[in-house]
Write a protein that holds these residues in place. Structure first.
Motif, short mmCIF file in Angstrom:
data_model
loop_
_atom_site.label_atom_id
_atom_site.label_comp_id
_atom_site.label_asym_id
_atom_site.label_seq_id
_atom_site.Cartn_x
_atom_site.Cartn_y
_atom_site.Cartn_z
N GLY A 139 5.63 -38.97 -31.45
CA GLY A 139 6.42 -38.64 -30.28
C GLY A 139 7.61 -39.56 -30.08
O GLY A 139 8.09 -40.20 -31.01
N ARG A 140 8.07 -39.59 -28.84
CA ARG A 140 9.21 -40.45 -28.51
C ARG A 140 8.74 -41.54 -27.55
O ARG A 140 7.71 -41.42 -26.90
CB ARG A 140 10.33 -39.61 -27.89
N PRO A 141 9.51 -42.61 -27.44
CA PRO A 141 9.08 -43.73 -26.59
C PRO A 141 8.92 -43.34 -25.13
O PRO A 141 9.61 -42.44 -24.62
CB PRO A 141 10.22 -44.75 -26.77
N LEU A 142 8.02 -44.02 -24.46
CA LEU A 142 7.86 -43.87 -23.02
C LEU A 142 9.11 -44.39 -22.30
O LEU A 142 9.90 -45.15 -22.88
CB LEU A 142 6.65 -44.67 -22.54
N PRO A 143 9.31 -44.00 -21.04
CA PRO A 143 10.43 -44.54 -20.28
C PRO A 143 10.42 -46.07 -20.21
O PRO A 143 9.36 -46.70 -20.33
CB PRO A 143 10.24 -43.93 -18.89
N HIS A 144 11.61 -46.60 -20.02
CA HIS A 144 11.83 -48.05 -19.85
C HIS A 144 11.53 -48.87 -21.10
O HIS A 144 11.28 -50.07 -21.00
CB HIS A 144 11.04 -48.59 -18.65
N ALA A 145 11.58 -48.23 -22.27
CA ALA A 145 11.41 -48.96 -23.52
C ALA A 145 12.58 -48.65 -24.44
O ALA A 145 12.79 -47.49 -24.82
CB ALA A 145 10.10 -48.58 -24.20
N ASP A 146 13.37 -49.67 -24.77
CA ASP A 146 14.35 -49.54 -25.84
C ASP A 146 13.59 -49.57 -27.16
O ASP A 146 12.65 -50.35 -27.33
CB ASP A 146 15.34 -50.70 -25.83
N CYS A 147 14.01 -48.76 -28.11
CA CYS A 147 13.32 -48.73 -29.40
C CYS A 147 14.34 -48.65 -30.51
O CYS A 147 15.34 -47.93 -30.40
CB CYS A 147 12.38 -47.53 -29.46
N LYS A 148 14.10 -49.40 -31.57
CA LYS A 148 14.99 -49.36 -32.72
C LYS A 148 14.19 -49.51 -34.00
O LYS A 148 13.06 -50.01 -34.00
CB LYS A 148 16.04 -50.46 -32.63
#
Length: 565
Positions: free
Chosen positions: A376-385
């Protein structure tokens, strides 16, 4: 205190895929800025329980097995708060605010009660695996500096009380309290001021989790109230868990999957948490039916066993709304099988203890491909790289690299280990997970491997070095390399490749299994044993684990098998 609404938000966060590169078609590099469309809740764990008890005093909150007696306990929210407040009173007499208090017990109902009581008392709970052997327990107590060890008397056939007594005999500064000593840690009445004086700073530490590292000794991961509360909340919102849902939790409570998502998740939605002491697939199915459960938390080993039990059953399958979990690669066939058998949405979680623990999750409305083959995609309030492990540069879309994340949920530090903390968190504040993955232009993640050498067996993190050290103490072993091998049931199993001194006796595998079982936890003992003449190594002498694994998988090494079951 929090200023947000007094009831759970019923709306899930909307998708948000802003691109740092500024294109309208999606991301052009593997960096997904945080979705901030939903605010964070500024609550402590204790405040959340107080709030829910005020809103739903008579609603079932916690169902589980009492320590010692084996009796079933069914607590309403009012009763749960009362027991937690009494625990807070007892802990306040045993330790000072800010102290570390260790809990060493299986999945008895006292576990979450003490979790809440510790939060209300302002002490940091040290969550310990109930199968730890004496040396492992001694390390965790010594490293954390815990002043109090609350322990079960027994877990299955393991005499925990005897081990605890042996520990405190060598550590007179540590107070051991049995869960049977309810008058000590859970007195008859709570102090009148205990709830009024409960901590209100969500940035304060609340829990210490030990996670295996690649250097042998586990690291102490220190986590905040804010991280735990919001991670559980945003995960439940992400999968659209309905308010008041009944959730079955067979996961071990000393893991964040159970004591955060499996415990605080139901608390957030005002639901019922059913804690399973000892997982048995047929019993779990019966419990899902009898309690009309809506949610099942899982790791692949548990879900696979439940599916097998249902296939062997003559009765109809119970219906579930949500099956949520992860911890290792989940086969697409298992997800589809659970959907078909239980009629549920099956959602895959990805994260790690340092992220409290969930970073990304699949959601209702995701495509079949995303549900089956992504996290899936990251939860809110999390930058991801995704970064190039060699250069640290952000990778291109679809290019494999290390998954990194930054946000409210990241850990405070590795306790007493600033060097390890600095190594895990880069100059931009991102936690480096040690996992390899790819990100697509929408910000969806796929996990493709691990930089770290941890083995994840049925959701348990195992450090190869710890197993190798135990094996190396055997007089016939000149060298050992421990690797993970794929397994349909557990995700991975532990395998050991040995260099043997002299001739290999016929019962060597039996000897080694017994030898290691005396030194390390049962789940860490290798399932398969192989013999090699030498290890493939780098010019500096470091064993090339991936090459050893390739030798095993390609059947180029001789396997030795135990003669005893």
């Amino acid at each position: 205190m929090a200023t947000q609404s007094q009831t759970p938000s019923l709306s899930a966060p909307s998708p948000s895929n802003p691109s740092r590169a500024g294109t309208s078609s999606g991301l052009t590099e593997s960096f997904r800025p945080a979705d901030t469309s939903v605010p964070l809740e500024e609550l402590t764990v204790g405040e959340l329980l107080i709030r829910r008890a005020a809103e739903h005093p008579g609603r079932p909150a916690l169902i589980g097995t009492r320590h010692g007696s084996g009796d079933s306990a069914r607590l309403t929210y009012a009763e749960l708060l009362d027991e937690a407040a009494r625990v807070a009173t007892g802990l306040s007499r045993l330790a000072d605010r800010g102290d570390f208090v260790a809990l060493w017990a299986p999945n008895v109902v006292e576990w979450p009660i003490i979790e809440f009581g510790a939060a209300l008392a302002g002490v940091t709970l040290v969550a310990l695996n109930p199968v730890l052997r004496l040396d492992e327990l001694d390390y965790a107590i010594g490293h954390s500096g815990a002043k109090v060890l609350i322990h079960a008397d027994r877990s299955r056939d393991y005499d925990m009380a005897a081990v605890a007594a042996e520990l405190v005999a060598a550590r007179p500064d540590v107070r051991a309290v049995s869960l049977s000593e309810t008058d000590v840690y859970r007195p008859d009445h709570a102090a009148e001021t205990i709830l009024a004086q409960a901590p209100t700073d969500p940035s304060a530490p609340v829990m210490l989790q030990y996670t295996s590292g690649t250097t042998g000794n586990p690291k102490g991961v220190l986590l905040r109230h804010r991280s735990l509360v919001n991670n559980a909340r945003l995960t439940m919102l992400g999968v659209h868990a309905r308010p008041g849902a009944v959730a079955v939790n067979p996961l071990p409570m000393f893991h964040t999957a159970a004591c955060v998502i499996g415990t605080l998740g139901p608390l957030w939605i005002g639901g019922t948490h059913i804690l399973i002491e000892q997982f048995a697939p047929a019993t779990t199915l019966d419990l899902i039916r009898s309690e009309s459960a809506d949610i099942l938390f899982y790791v692949p080993a548990i879900l696979g066993a439940v599916l097998a039990a249902q296939a062997a059953s003559a009765g109809p399958a119970p219906r579930l709304d949500i099956i949520m979990g992860g911890a290792s690669d989940v086969p697409a066939a298992m997800i589809e099988g659970a959907e078909q058998v239980f009629g549920a949405g099956v959602f895959n979680l990805y994260g790690q203890t340092e992220l409290a623990p969930v970073l990304a999750v699949t959601r209702p409305g995701d495509s079949r491909e995303d549900l089956l083959r992504s996290v899936g995609r990251p939860l809110p309030h999390a930058d991801c790289k995704i970064t190039d492990p060699a250069t640290g540069a952000v990778a291109g879309i679809g290019v494999a690299g290390e998954i990194c994340a930054r946000g409210y949920q990241q850990f405070i530090e590795y306790l007493h280990d600033p060097a390890a903390t600095s190594a895990a968190v880069d100059s931009d504040g991102f936690v480096h997970t040690g996992d390899l993955g790819v990100m697509d232009e929408r910000g969806y993640l796929k996990v493709t491997g691990r930089l770290k050498e941890l083995i994840i067996r049925g959701g348990e993190n195992i450090a190869p070095v710890a197993v190798e050290n135990a094996i190396a103490e055997h007089p016939l072993v000149a060298g050992a390399a421990v690797i993970g091998l794929p397994d349909e049931r557990f995700g991975e199993i532990v395998a050991a490749v040995l260099i043997v001194r002299g001739q290999t006796p016929d019962d060597l595998a039996d000897q080694l299994r017994a030898h290691t079982a005396e030194r390390i936890s049962p789940f860490m003992v290798p399932s398969r044993w192989f013999v090699a003449d030498a290890f493939p190594a780098t010019p500096t002498g470091k064993v090339r684990k991936f090459a050893v694994r390739d030798q095993v998988i390609s059947a180029r090494l001789r396997e030795i098998t135990p003669t005893k079951d």
